[in-house]
Design a protein around this motif. Sequence first.
Motif, PDB file in Angstrom:
ATOM      1  N   ILE A 143      28.028  -6.814 -10.828  1.00 12.87           N
ATOM      2  CA  ILE A 143      27.333  -6.331  -9.944  1.00 12.87           C
ATOM      3  C   ILE A 143      25.927  -5.885 -10.506  1.00 12.87           C
ATOM      4  O   ILE A 143      25.594  -5.040 -11.451  1.00 12.87           O
ATOM      5  N   VAL A 144      24.911  -6.029  -9.742  1.00 12.24           N
ATOM      6  CA  VAL A 144      23.399  -5.466 -10.229  1.00 12.24           C
ATOM      7  C   VAL A 144      23.078  -4.277  -8.958  1.00 12.24           C
ATOM      8  O   VAL A 144      23.386  -4.590  -7.866  1.00 12.24           O
ATOM      9  N   GLY A 145      22.641  -3.067  -9.517  1.00  8.78           N
ATOM     10  CA  GLY A 145      22.317  -2.112  -8.826  1.00  8.78           C
ATOM     11  C   GLY A 145      20.837  -2.113  -8.628  1.00  8.78           C
ATOM     12  O   GLY A 145      20.182  -1.963  -9.770  1.00  8.78           O
ATOM     13  N   LEU A 146      20.222  -1.759  -7.517  1.00  9.08           N
ATOM     14  CA  LEU A 146      18.801  -1.296  -7.169  1.00  9.08           C
ATOM     15  C   LEU A 146      18.698  -0.104  -6.460  1.00  9.08           C
ATOM     16  O   LEU A 146      19.391   0.234  -5.711  1.00  9.08           O
ATOM     17  N   ARG A 147      17.766   0.631  -7.035  1.00 11.65           N
ATOM     18  CA  ARG A 147      17.564   2.110  -6.448  1.00 11.65           C
ATOM     19  C   ARG A 147      16.104   2.199  -6.492  1.00 11.65           C
ATOM     20  O   ARG A 147      15.321   2.304  -7.493  1.00 11.65           O
ATOM     21  N   ASP A 148      15.226   2.410  -5.435  1.00 14.88           N
ATOM     22  CA  ASP A 148      14.064   2.762  -5.463  1.00 14.88           C
ATOM     23  C   ASP A 148      13.127   1.633  -6.104  1.00 14.88           C
ATOM     24  O   ASP A 148      11.970   1.840  -6.814  1.00 14.88           O
ATOM     25  N   GLY A 149      13.260   0.539  -5.971  1.00 12.83           N
ATOM     26  CA  GLY A 149      12.620  -0.694  -6.441  1.00 12.83           C
ATOM     27  C   GLY A 149      12.916  -1.148  -8.004  1.00 12.83           C
ATOM     28  O   GLY A 149      12.455  -2.106  -8.554  1.00 12.83           O
ATOM     29  N   LYS A 150      13.830  -0.022  -8.597  1.00 14.56           N
ATOM     30  CA  LYS A 150      14.094  -0.407  -9.906  1.00 14.56           C
ATOM     31  C   LYS A 150      15.541  -1.025 -10.053  1.00 14.56           C
ATOM     32  O   LYS A 150      16.395  -0.521  -9.237  1.00 14.56           O
ATOM     33  N   GLY A 203      15.916   0.159   1.560  1.00 10.06           N
ATOM     34  CA  GLY A 203      14.595   0.457   1.004  1.00 10.06           C
ATOM     35  C   GLY A 203      14.574   0.300  -0.661  1.00 10.06           C
ATOM     36  O   GLY A 203      13.786   0.590  -1.389  1.00 10.06           O
ATOM     37  N   SER A 204      15.849  -0.247  -1.200  1.00  8.17           N
ATOM     38  CA  SER A 204      16.005  -0.103  -2.544  1.00  8.17           C
ATOM     39  C   SER A 204      15.021  -1.169  -3.285  1.00  8.17           C
ATOM     40  O   SER A 204      15.011  -1.373  -4.539  1.00  8.17           O
ATOM     41  N   PRO A 246       0.868  -1.107  -0.041  1.00  7.15           N
ATOM     42  CA  PRO A 246       0.137   0.103  -0.100  1.00  7.15           C
ATOM     43  C   PRO A 246       0.781   1.356   0.053  1.00  7.15           C
ATOM     44  O   PRO A 246       1.549   1.460   0.922  1.00  7.15           O
ATOM     45  N   GLY A 247       0.650   2.005  -1.045  1.00  8.96           N
ATOM     46  CA  GLY A 247       1.543   3.303  -1.137  1.00  8.96           C
ATOM     47  C   GLY A 247       2.841   3.203  -1.602  1.00  8.96           C
ATOM     48  O   GLY A 247       3.404   4.167  -1.593  1.00  8.96           O
ATOM     49  N   LEU A 248       3.362   1.889  -1.863  1.00 13.90           N
ATOM     50  CA  LEU A 248       4.954   1.702  -2.023  1.00 13.90           C
ATOM     51  C   LEU A 248       4.825   0.650  -3.205  1.00 13.90           C
ATOM     52  O   LEU A 248       4.480  -0.585  -2.896  1.00 13.90           O
ATOM     53  N   THR A 249       5.860   0.956  -4.229  1.00 11.51           N
ATOM     54  CA  THR A 249       6.099  -0.103  -5.103  1.00 11.51           C
ATOM     55  C   THR A 249       7.488  -0.479  -4.717  1.00 11.51           C
ATOM     56  O   THR A 249       8.664   0.071  -4.984  1.00 11.51           O
ATOM     57  N   ALA A 250       7.697  -1.723  -3.942  1.00 12.72           N
ATOM     58  CA  ALA A 250       8.822  -2.172  -3.603  1.00 12.72           C
ATOM     59  C   ALA A 250       9.907  -2.765  -4.726  1.00 12.72           C
ATOM     60  O   ALA A 250      11.339  -2.499  -4.602  1.00 12.72           O
ATOM     61  N   ASP A 297      15.998  11.892   6.619  1.00 11.66           N
ATOM     62  CA  ASP A 297      15.897  11.235   5.277  1.00 11.66           C
ATOM     63  C   ASP A 297      15.359   9.736   5.569  1.00 11.66           C
ATOM     64  O   ASP A 297      15.815   8.683   4.780  1.00 11.66           O
ATOM     65  N   VAL A 298      14.440   9.513   6.351  1.00 10.10           N
ATOM     66  CA  VAL A 298      13.789   8.146   6.573  1.00 10.10           C
ATOM     67  C   VAL A 298      12.786   8.047   5.638  1.00 10.10           C
ATOM     68  O   VAL A 298      12.066   8.639   5.103  1.00 10.10           O
ATOM     69  N   ARG A 299      13.006   6.749   4.960  1.00  6.05           N
ATOM     70  CA  ARG A 299      12.307   6.196   3.688  1.00  6.05           C
ATOM     71  C   ARG A 299      11.459   4.978   4.078  1.00  6.05           C
ATOM     72  O   ARG A 299      12.243   4.194   4.405  1.00  6.05           O
ATOM     73  N   PRO A 300      10.374   5.046   3.953  1.00  4.30           N
ATOM     74  CA  PRO A 300       9.317   6.053   3.437  1.00  4.30           C
ATOM     75  C   PRO A 300       9.062   6.629   5.020  1.00  4.30           C
ATOM     76  O   PRO A 300       9.168   6.224   5.883  1.00  4.30           O
ATOM     77  N   ALA A 301       8.630   7.845   4.792  1.00  3.58           N
ATOM     78  CA  ALA A 301       8.240   8.807   5.738  1.00  3.58           C
ATOM     79  C   ALA A 301       7.007   8.463   6.407  1.00  3.58           C
ATOM     80  O   ALA A 301       6.163   9.443   6.757  1.00  3.58           O
ATOM     81  N   ARG A 302       6.882   7.232   6.901  1.00  2.00           N
ATOM     82  CA  ARG A 302       5.424   6.897   7.255  1.00  2.00           C
ATOM     83  C   ARG A 302       5.790   6.870   9.045  1.00  2.00           C
ATOM     84  O   ARG A 302       5.995   5.813   9.339  1.00  2.00           O
TER      85      ARG A 302
END
Length: 491
Positions: free
Chosen positions: A208-215, A45-46, A20-24, A379-384
């Motif tokens: 090396i595989v890099g993830l950032r914000d679910g991508k 959180g990536s 809910p509210g986040l694409t992981a 910079d807490v992510r997500p800021a919930r």
Amino acid sequence: MSEDLSQPLLHVSGLLKAFPGLTALDHVDLDVRSGEIVAIVGHNGSGKSTLMKILAGVYTADAGVIETAHGTELHFIHQDLALIGQLSASENLALHRGEGAAALSPYRDRQLTERARELIARFGPVFDVTCPLSALTPAQRAVVAISRAMDGWTHSRNVLFLDEPTESLHRGEVDVLFEAVRRLAAEGAGIVFVSHRLDEVRSLAHRIVGLRDGKKVADRPTAEMDESHLIEIVTGVEPAAAAERPIRERGAAALQVRGLRGGSVESIDLVLHAGEIVGVAGTLGSGREAVPSLLYGATDADADEYVVAGLDYPHPTPALSLTHGIAFAPADRGRLAIIRDLNARENFTLPHLARTRRAFAPISGTERAETVAAFAEYDVRPARTEQRISLFSGGNQQKIVMAKSMHQRPNVLLLDEPTQGVDVGAKAAIYAAIDRGAAAGTAVLVSSSDAKELALLCDRVIVMRDGRVGAELTGGALTERRLVAEAYGLP
């Protein structure tokens, strides 16, 4: 029909997972081939943890394809290893095979011991498999975990996932573990190595595989990347954007201790000044890891002299420390620094509820506003703020712990492994918070196993050896190389 050896052992395509509210995870692809070591890096959180949990069957993907080669199995070694410390290596391996109580009967001892030795011999010298696991080194316990994961393999073309396997290891132990992993890959296994330690990633991985914000933002051979590229992949920020740290001027003594002792600390003298950051270095067992909890009184301690803000109390306790303006952020945040069943706001405001809320009163606007502001600052992510804290990634939990400690406006801040288990992005936020605290006049003590971190962050560092201060480094002598040399007693 013969097996197609050109096909990957594991093929992941278009993996999607939303909360809910986040694409992981946002349509992530991943291939792992026989004999290949693939590192996965990314900000807390990536999506790293979500990807691992889907592949392990903990979560179900919303979309995407997961395929394995014929006969290939996926095996996982998590950070805590899930071994029983009171049992021996041979008993742990036997219980994994489902032998139950029969595995512990005397007539099976010889068979169990020989089987354990055979498994462990694949990864180097055989150690004592009959002593309690708690008596082994962290590297030896990691080898037991790998042996357990491999026990019963009918072929080598499986995929082994290692989640932060070096977190509690020293350099020599890391080398032992990495040699075991390389041997396994050489036999045809695929390895997936999840780590925030970029130097280890570059040392071990082929790709090396890099993830950032679910991508997925990178998938390249290690030879094509240096550390600056890795940092940019993880954070999305050019390394050149970082500013040089200012030189701080220290104020009056905020804490003075003479003859502090307890646990693995024989005796140390220490003075912390307002506005400075003092590091504590040393190998495991040197006393380094005990200093913050002794100063706070979380571990039973005594001292010949202990003065804070002009007041003397030679037998510190947590209650006295709080009264005297001392805050402590322990290394084991999951057990000692957070209450997992409470939400993030409740954890953040718990030490200072008296200032933000009357007894039995509902949540105040001040409490909500201060929590929101702190989450933005750190910079807490997500800021919930109302999300249960256990649902945040480890790095974001650590940011919340730091925010909570700093929000107490302490005179003295004691930090034990403040960036343990976090990525470079979370590290930058935590370092900035420590700098802000020192600039505001807090005396900060940082105990860390990361020599590079101490050299970067601190104004001076004491090096512990055999329960005592073996050296103190400042100025141009305060380098990563010198810290390591002093910790090991090298010239």
